[in-house]
Design a protein around this motif. Structure first.
Motif, PDB file in Angstrom:
ATOM      1  N   LEU A  33       0.849  -1.197   0.000  1.00 12.47           N
ATOM      2  CA  LEU A  33       0.000   0.000   0.000  1.00 12.47           C
ATOM      3  C   LEU A  33       0.877   1.236   0.000  1.00 12.47           C
ATOM      4  N   LEU A  34       0.582   2.152  -0.933  1.00 10.71           N
ATOM      5  CA  LEU A  34       1.238   3.454  -1.013  1.00 10.71           C
ATOM      6  C   LEU A  34       0.386   4.491  -0.292  1.00 10.71           C
ATOM      7  N   THR A  35       1.014   5.263   0.599  1.00  6.50           N
ATOM      8  CA  THR A  35       0.338   6.391   1.221  1.00  6.50           C
ATOM      9  C   THR A  35       1.239   7.620   1.140  1.00  6.50           C
TER      10      THR A  35
ATOM     11  N   SER B  11       5.070   6.599   1.806  1.00  5.16           N
ATOM     12  CA  SER B  11       5.311   5.355   2.523  1.00  5.16           C
ATOM     13  C   SER B  11       4.774   4.165   1.754  1.00  5.16           C
ATOM     14  N   LEU B  12       5.487   3.038   1.834  1.00  6.09           N
ATOM     15  CA  LEU B  12       5.009   1.752   1.360  1.00  6.09           C
ATOM     16  C   LEU B  12       4.843   0.845   2.561  1.00  6.09           C
ATOM     17  N   SER B  13       3.644   0.275   2.724  1.00  2.00           N
ATOM     18  CA  SER B  13       3.331  -0.526   3.895  1.00  2.00           C
ATOM     19  C   SER B  13       2.723  -1.861   3.493  1.00  2.00           C
ATOM     20  N   ASN B  14       2.726  -2.791   4.436  1.00  2.00           N
ATOM     21  CA  ASN B  14       2.052  -4.075   4.290  1.00  2.00           C
ATOM     22  C   ASN B  14       0.689  -3.964   4.959  1.00  2.00           C
ATOM     23  N   PRO B  15      -0.391  -3.915   4.197  1.00  2.00           N
ATOM     24  CA  PRO B  15      -1.716  -3.718   4.796  1.00  2.00           C
ATOM     25  C   PRO B  15      -2.207  -4.916   5.606  1.00  2.00           C
ATOM     26  N   GLU B  16      -1.558  -6.064   5.454  1.00  2.00           N
ATOM     27  CA  GLU B  16      -1.978  -7.264   6.187  1.00  2.00           C
ATOM     28  C   GLU B  16      -1.268  -7.406   7.525  1.00  2.00           C
ATOM     29  N   GLU B  17      -0.290  -6.552   7.794  1.00  2.00           N
ATOM     30  CA  GLU B  17       0.500  -6.666   9.016  1.00  2.00           C
ATOM     31  C   GLU B  17      -0.256  -6.095  10.207  1.00  2.00           C
ATOM     32  N   THR B  18      -0.469  -6.926  11.222  1.00  3.58           N
ATOM     33  CA  THR B  18      -1.190  -6.466  12.408  1.00  3.58           C
ATOM     34  C   THR B  18      -0.289  -5.680  13.353  1.00  3.58           C
ATOM     35  N   ASP B  19       1.001  -5.979  13.348  1.00  5.24           N
ATOM     36  CA  ASP B  19       1.957  -5.247  14.174  1.00  5.24           C
ATOM     37  C   ASP B  19       2.347  -3.961  13.447  1.00  5.24           C
TER      38      ASP B  19
END
Length: 426
Positions: free
Chosen positions: A204-206, A214-222
């Protein structure tokens, strides 16, 4: 990296001008003042337009599950551009809208919008109301941006800054009452852009007014493990998106600068988009502001198409032959000019690839459908191919026309007439 403002602008060999729109319409609202067209979407054979003013249709405002709203969504016929339906929008103000191929296995296109009322809504045009509403009942959050994953089973939305927090919320649209997870440490100011990767699931790009991409992992709970890469542009980011290859990224700032980034979020290029100018006898183009960029390309030789505007309401399509090489001095090309359709700033733009037309919405409340680049079919009417033999290049910023708009828009700037005097952060 230093911002480049001396880029060269050359006319494309097939430079064309559309001197009139194929068709146009003006939004009519309760407000006696001006109404802006804030967002456009291509939805199920219609054009959807999000406005800044209250609807004239009181029955729609009071229908079904909808309260009184200030920014309705209008559906227009593609063939005639006549209004066919009004959807209520959001209670405080609508902020963003897009159509998606499918949501949660629906198997049909749906229209989705976000608002400062703290909701992301999936609209059901058959009932005239929303079929799904995603909220966070524990907090009142104003959503500025959102996206839907390619499989349609995850929705991500970015909030404006509230207190010390700006968050990205994730929902499964089949369980819309509460988010699956919330990431609150990725950004420290309004989150202005949210985009799932078109090529890599789980990315995910925000982008934000804090200057971070930022590039993030949308499935990461932590949440501490969610962020993969971060880039800092050092200026407020108003727009962002993926280049067609699905790895590199483009961004635009509130100061009319334009940048490209690697998949590791290393800054590749940064340009003042107002820099390149063109003069050709009576033909002159000077950019006043960036409208948006589109990977759905109406030009045949560009990896990304950059749409820019003038304060008089004219629109131009630019491209750059090399947006990947750091500090590249590659020239910009001018492909097409669309003129005399709008009076003032163009706020929203949609390239309809199927019908090969450009759709624009402005601060004049008008929606215009324009011919594309081709001279056949819909693209043929009102298109004149320019002779480039007399064209001169000018990259001097000293002759810039003064701009008449401010890039920041906030709900408090919407007056009783539905007019907002500042730029919407998209």
């Amino acid at each position: 990296m230093e911002i480049s403002n001396g880029s060269v602008l050359l006319a494309s060999p097939n430079l064309a001008t559309a001197s009139s729109a194929l068709r146009s319409n003006t939004i009519s609202t309760i407000a006696s003042g001006e109404t802006y067209v804030l967002s456009l979407a291509n939805f199920d054979g219609k054009y959807a337009a999000m406005s800044s003013g209250s609807s004239l249709n009181s029955s729609t405002r009071n229908a079904g599950n909808n309260k009184n709203t200030t920014c309705p969504i209008y559906l227009y016929s593609k063939q005639t551009l006549q209004r066919e339906q009004t959807l209520p929008g959001h209670e405080i103000s609508s902020t963003f809208m897009r159509s998606v191929v499918s949501m949660a296995g629906s198997g049909r296109p749906v229209l989705v919008s976000s608002g400062k009322d703290g909701s992301v809504r999936v609209w059901d045009e058959r009932s005239g109301g929303y079929g799904i509403q995603m909220t966070d009942l524990s907090k009142s959050r104003a959503f500025l941006s959102f996206d839907v994953s390619l499989d349609g089973y995850t929705v991500a939305a970015g909030t404006e800054l509230h207190g010390d927090d700006a968050s990205v919320l994730y929902w499964d649209p089949r369980q819309p009452a509460a988010p699956l997870r919330t990431h609150s440490s990725t950004h420290s100011d309004d989150i202005t852009a949210v985009h799932f990767s078109p090529s890599t699931p789980g990315v995910l790009l925000t982008a934000s007014s804090d200057g971070l991409i930022s590039l993030s992992n949308p499935e990461e709970t932590d949440e501490d493990e969610a962020v993969v890469n971060v880039g800092n542009w050092g200026c407020s980011v108003s727009q962002a998106g993926w280049l067609p290859d699905g790895s590199r990224i483009w961004c635009a700032s509130d100061m009319e600068t334009f940048s490209t980034w690697s998949e590791e979020l290393d800054l590749l290029q940064s340009h003042d988009i107002r820099g390149p100018c063109l003069h050709s006898g009576p033909r002159t183009w000077v950019t006043d502001y960036l409208i948006t960029a589109s990977p759905s390309s109406p030009s045949s030789d560009s990896s990304l198409d950059v749409f820019v505007g003038s304060n008089e309401g004219d629109i131009a399509l630019l491209s750059n032959s090399d947006l990947s090489t750091p500090q590249s001095s590659a020239q910009w090309s001018l492909h097409k000019l669309w003129s005399t359709g709008h009076e003032g700033v163009v706020r929203s733009l949609l390239w309809d690839e199927k019908d090969q037309v450009l759709v624009t919405g402005g601060e004049d409340g008008k929606i215009c459908v324009w011919p594309g680049l081709s001279q056949g079919g819909l693209g043929g009417r009102g298109v004149v191919v320019e002779d480039e033999s007399a064209m001169d290049v000018d990259s001097d910023l000293s002759n810039k026309r003064s701009r008449s708009r401010d890039m920041d828009w906030d709900a408090e700037d919407v007056d009783a007439n539905g007019k907002n005097g500042k730029r919407l952060k998209r």
